[in-house]
Enzyme design. Structure first.
Site, PDB file in Angstrom:
ATOM      1  N   SER A 158       0.849  -1.157   0.093  1.00  0.00           N
ATOM      2  CA  SER A 158      -0.179  -0.093   0.012  1.00  0.00           C
ATOM      3  C   SER A 158       0.758   1.151   0.132  1.00  0.00           C
ATOM      4  O   SER A 158       2.116   1.216   0.469  1.00  0.00           O
ATOM      5  CB  SER A 158      -0.896   0.008   1.317  1.00  0.00           C
ATOM      6  OG  SER A 158      -1.427   1.184   1.594  1.00  0.00           O
ATOM      7  N   TYR A 171      -1.649  -1.509  10.852  1.00  0.00           N
ATOM      8  CA  TYR A 171      -1.661  -1.729   9.331  1.00  0.00           C
ATOM      9  C   TYR A 171      -0.558  -1.065   8.543  1.00  0.00           C
ATOM     10  O   TYR A 171      -0.137  -1.879   7.974  1.00  0.00           O
ATOM     11  CB  TYR A 171      -3.173  -1.390   8.964  1.00  0.00           C
ATOM     12  CG  TYR A 171      -3.200  -1.691   7.082  1.00  0.00           C
ATOM     13  CD1 TYR A 171      -3.585  -2.720   6.619  1.00  0.00           C
ATOM     14  CD2 TYR A 171      -2.983  -0.501   6.386  1.00  0.00           C
ATOM     15  CE1 TYR A 171      -3.806  -3.090   5.441  1.00  0.00           C
ATOM     16  CE2 TYR A 171      -2.931  -0.612   5.015  1.00  0.00           C
ATOM     17  CZ  TYR A 171      -3.608  -1.994   4.535  1.00  0.00           C
ATOM     18  OH  TYR A 171      -3.583  -2.204   3.263  1.00  0.00           O
TER      19      TYR A 171
END
Length: 263
Positions: A158, A171
């Site tokens: 990401s 995360y």
């Protein structure tokens, strides 16, 4: 480029780019019953590949396997080291021609450590699914991959690996770890037959991102861009808006951090 051409190979002797055809090979997709993983599975199947799908929803796995003769499915709790090791044993035994690993499965919990609904117990499973499981699977399957003519590991990461946002700290940290691991592993394997790809994603419209943000990419478009990036032999595959990150990080890292902080 033919539909069955997935991974280009660079011939060192003449620097000529050739293309590896994976029509008869198998691709492992973790988290392959929903979101990006499902779209990747469908795209690969449409191109004639065999796909091994791993997820924890047995019903969805059975439905997927019933619809596609080229799908083999395994139910696995990817937060469990024991189950991941058992899965790797099955893959080595029953799928010796498995040549591509797509570490796609991921979870994200949004509360900050100050929020009342923050869960201390969620820290370990989030780090495990997003980071440790890709490392475990890669380490366990690597000896077999090294025996094949060509192979690849694809880690789905990401933009938050490069600059974190305020919430979802675990995360962001897990994706930063996966980003670093992908780079180091690429260095380790650069003289081998195993290619390492990392996919840097923007916000994609999946169950994990429901209710958050706008202008999301569709899983289908995301999957197509990921496959095209592998075909183009890009070590780091930036998808959608994430393509701006390398340039913006060079021009103004503080601007990028400010934008993604509110992401």
């Amino acid at each position: 480029m033919q539909p069955t051409e997935l991974m280009p190979i660079l011939t060192e002797s003449n620097r000529k780019i050739e293309h590896m055809k994976l029509h008869n090979n198998k691709v492992l997709v973790t988290g392959g019953t929903s979101g990006i993983g499902y779209a990747l599975s469908q795209h690969l199947l449409a191109e004639g590949h065999k796909v091994v799908v791993v997820a924890r929803d047995m019903i969805k796995l059975e439905q997927l396997q019933e619809r596609h003769d080229s799908v083999t499915s395994y139910c696995c709790d990817l937060t469990s080291r024991v189950q991941v090791e058992e899965l790797a044993d099955k893959l080595i035994t029953h799928h010796p021609d498995l040549s591509v690993i797509i570490n796609n499965a991921g979870v994200q919990f949004t509360p900050t450590l100050l929020d009342e609904d923050f869960s201390y117990d969620a820290i370990e499973p989030e780090m495990t699914v997003n980071f440790l499981t890709p490392v475990w699977l890669t380490a366990l399957l690597l000896p077999r991959l090294l025996e094949l003519p060509e192979a690849a590991v694809v880690n789905i990461s990401s933009g938050l690996a490069l600059a974190p946002k305020t919430n979802s700290a675990i995360y962001c940290a897990s994706k930063a770890a996966l980003h670093s691991f992908s780079q180091s592993l690429r260095y380790q394997l650069e003289e081998t037959n195993v290619h390492i790809y990392e996919v840097i994603l923007p916000l994609v419209d999946t169950p994990m991102t429901q209710g958050r943000g706008s202008g999301k990419l569709t899983p289908k478009k995301t999957a197509a861009d990921i496959i095209n990036g592998i075909k183009a032999r890009l070590p780091e595959i930036y998808i959608g808006k994430a393509r701006l990150l390398p340039w913006l990080m060079r021009l103004s890292p503080s601007l990028v951090k400010g934008i993604l902080r509110r992401y």
